[in-house]
Scaffold this motif. Structure first.
Motif, mmCIF file in Angstrom:
data_model
loop_
_atom_site.group_PDB
_atom_site.id
_atom_site.type_symbol
_atom_site.label_atom_id
_atom_site.label_comp_id
_atom_site.label_asym_id
_atom_site.label_seq_id
_atom_site.Cartn_x
_atom_site.Cartn_y
_atom_site.Cartn_z
ATOM 1 N N ILE A 233 0.839 -1.204 0.000
ATOM 2 C CA ILE A 233 0.000 0.000 0.000
ATOM 3 C C ILE A 233 0.872 1.252 0.000
ATOM 4 N N ASP A 234 1.924 1.260 0.824
ATOM 5 C CA ASP A 234 2.829 2.412 0.861
ATOM 6 C C ASP A 234 3.493 2.634 -0.489
ATOM 7 N N TYR A 235 3.867 1.530 -1.146
ATOM 8 C CA TYR A 235 4.504 1.637 -2.469
ATOM 9 C C TYR A 235 3.518 2.171 -3.503
ATOM 10 N N PHE A 236 2.288 1.662 -3.473
ATOM 11 C CA PHE A 236 1.283 2.127 -4.425
ATOM 12 C C PHE A 236 1.062 3.633 -4.303
ATOM 13 N N LYS A 237 1.118 4.145 -3.075
ATOM 14 C CA LYS A 237 0.899 5.575 -2.847
ATOM 15 C C LYS A 237 2.022 6.429 -3.439
ATOM 16 N N LYS A 238 3.204 5.834 -3.588
ATOM 17 C CA LYS A 238 4.368 6.596 -4.058
ATOM 18 C C LYS A 238 4.477 6.661 -5.577
ATOM 19 N N VAL A 239 3.888 5.685 -6.244
ATOM 20 C CA VAL A 239 4.068 5.614 -7.706
ATOM 21 C C VAL A 239 2.774 5.999 -8.406
ATOM 22 N N ASP A 240 2.903 6.441 -9.631
ATOM 23 C CA ASP A 240 1.717 6.759 -10.424
ATOM 24 C C ASP A 240 1.277 5.552 -11.248
ATOM 25 N N THR A 241 2.265 4.849 -11.820
ATOM 26 C CA THR A 241 1.979 3.729 -12.707
ATOM 27 C C THR A 241 2.872 2.547 -12.358
ATOM 28 N N LEU A 242 2.299 1.355 -12.277
ATOM 29 C CA LEU A 242 3.085 0.146 -12.020
ATOM 30 C C LEU A 242 3.741 -0.315 -13.311
ATOM 31 N N THR A 243 5.023 -0.630 -13.227
ATOM 32 C CA THR A 243 5.781 -1.004 -14.425
ATOM 33 C C THR A 243 6.361 -2.411 -14.320
ATOM 34 N N ALA A 244 5.698 -3.302 -13.630
ATOM 35 C CA ALA A 244 6.206 -4.663 -13.422
ATOM 36 C C ALA A 244 6.303 -5.424 -14.737
ATOM 37 N N LYS A 245 7.361 -6.218 -14.860
ATOM 38 C CA LYS A 245 7.548 -7.023 -16.072
ATOM 39 C C LYS A 245 8.477 -8.196 -15.776
ATOM 40 N N VAL A 246 8.478 -9.166 -16.670
ATOM 41 C CA VAL A 246 9.446 -10.261 -16.627
ATOM 42 C C VAL A 246 10.773 -9.704 -17.132
ATOM 43 N N ASP A 247 11.871 -9.968 -16.402
ATOM 44 C CA ASP A 247 13.160 -9.383 -16.795
ATOM 45 C C ASP A 247 14.269 -10.423 -16.695
ATOM 46 N N ASP A 248 15.510 -9.968 -16.523
ATOM 47 C CA ASP A 248 16.657 -10.880 -16.565
ATOM 48 C C ASP A 248 17.218 -11.213 -15.183
ATOM 49 N N ARG A 249 16.438 -11.044 -14.139
ATOM 50 C CA ARG A 249 16.973 -11.339 -12.796
ATOM 51 C C ARG A 249 17.167 -12.834 -12.567
ATOM 52 N N PHE A 250 16.453 -13.647 -13.308
ATOM 53 C CA PHE A 250 16.647 -15.099 -13.275
ATOM 54 C C PHE A 250 16.402 -15.589 -14.693
ATOM 55 N N ILE A 251 17.473 -15.992 -15.352
ATOM 56 C CA ILE A 251 17.365 -16.352 -16.771
ATOM 57 C C ILE A 251 18.191 -17.586 -17.081
ATOM 58 N N LYS A 252 17.878 -18.187 -18.210
ATOM 59 C CA LYS A 252 18.700 -19.276 -18.752
ATOM 60 C C LYS A 252 19.193 -18.851 -20.119
ATOM 61 N N ILE A 253 20.509 -19.040 -20.338
ATOM 62 C CA ILE A 253 21.098 -18.697 -21.632
ATOM 63 C C ILE A 253 20.720 -19.769 -22.630
#
Length: 256
Positions: A233-253
């Motif tokens: 809830i605190d995070y939602f109050k700080k941001v205007d738009t959520l930008t969550a996505k699948v990224d490279d924090r855990f990947i297989k080459i």
């Protein structure tokens, strides 16, 4: 004669009472039945009128827009990491680190949460406090556990072998094409098994929930007394738009 009869009656009465008191009491039967609560039950107007203003205020607070999601955020949109998992882990990291640093002078190195703890998608459109309750209905609080490099190695193996993509933040895991470990970076630096790390997680997981036994050898645990839901809830109050996505924090080459 009457006196003797009275004495006899008293004697018999006392004997019966003592016998009754000494007899062990046994439970003969337990029975029960379900009483479903449905909309078929008539509303009591006096109670409904009393509750109405409180219900109205709670709904206003829960449903007020805090942020906006341009698309659905789900825990099923990636194999090794997901948009919902990444958002959850990023929120825990961003909201817990300032608190942990102010109390201990240390920084949170990375976050691990559990895939099963995410109980709902975040739908496209308005994001509210009710969204946080739907995604995280449990009263799990954020704790920071100091663990040795050996335990971090066990944590990494657990993530690689897990059937579901557990959320992480502050850490990158890279697998070879054959699923063996290639690289691990924590806060942009190569993993060092000879040092200790501060890991933010939930109190449930720190206690070994979801088979995360690598926390059992933790050197120190700091409970921030901060619910994950409240951090959202605190995070939602700080941001205007959520930008969550699948990224490279855990990947297989993938090699061709």
């Amino acid at each position: 004669m009457n006196l003797k009869i009275q004495h006899f009656v008293i004697f018999v009465t006392i004997t019966c009472l003592c016998a009754c008191n000494d007899a062990p009491k046994k439970l003969s039967k337990i029975s029960g039945k379900q009483l479903p609560i449905t909309d078929s039950i008539d509303i009591t107007d006096s109670i409904d009128s009393f509750v109405a203003p409180y219900r109205k205020r709670v709904n206003e607070v829960l449903d007020s827009a805090l942020a906006y999601s341009p698309k659905q955020i789900s825990k099923k949109d990636g194999k090794y990491n997901t948009s919902a998992g990444n958002l959850m882990a990023d929120i825990i990291l961003s909201e817990s680190n300032p608190i942990f640093k102010s109390r201990t002078g240390q920084e949170v190195d990375f976050v691990i949460s559990n895939h099963g703890g995410i109980r709902s998608v975040i739908s496209e459109g308005k994001v509210s406090a009710r969204t946080a309750y739907e995604v995280m209905p449990f009263d799990n609080s954020i704790v920071v556990v100091e663990i040795k490099g050996k335990s971090v190695r066990e944590l990494i193996s657990f993530l690689i072998n897990a059937k579901n993509p557990h959320p992480i933040a502050g850490m990158q895991i890279v697998l070879n094409n054959n699923e063996t470990l290639k690289d691990v970076n924590i806060q942009g630096l190569p993993f060092d098994e000879n040092r200790t790390y501060y890991v933010a997680t939930s109190n449930y997981l720190a206690d070994g929930g979801d088979d995360m036994g690598f926390f059992k050898d933790g050197l120190n645990t700091v409970d921030l007394n901060y619910l994950i839901r409240n951090a959202m809830i605190d995070y939602f109050k700080k941001v205007d738009t959520l930008t969550a996505k699948v990224d490279d924090r855990f990947i297989k080459i993938e090699w061709k």
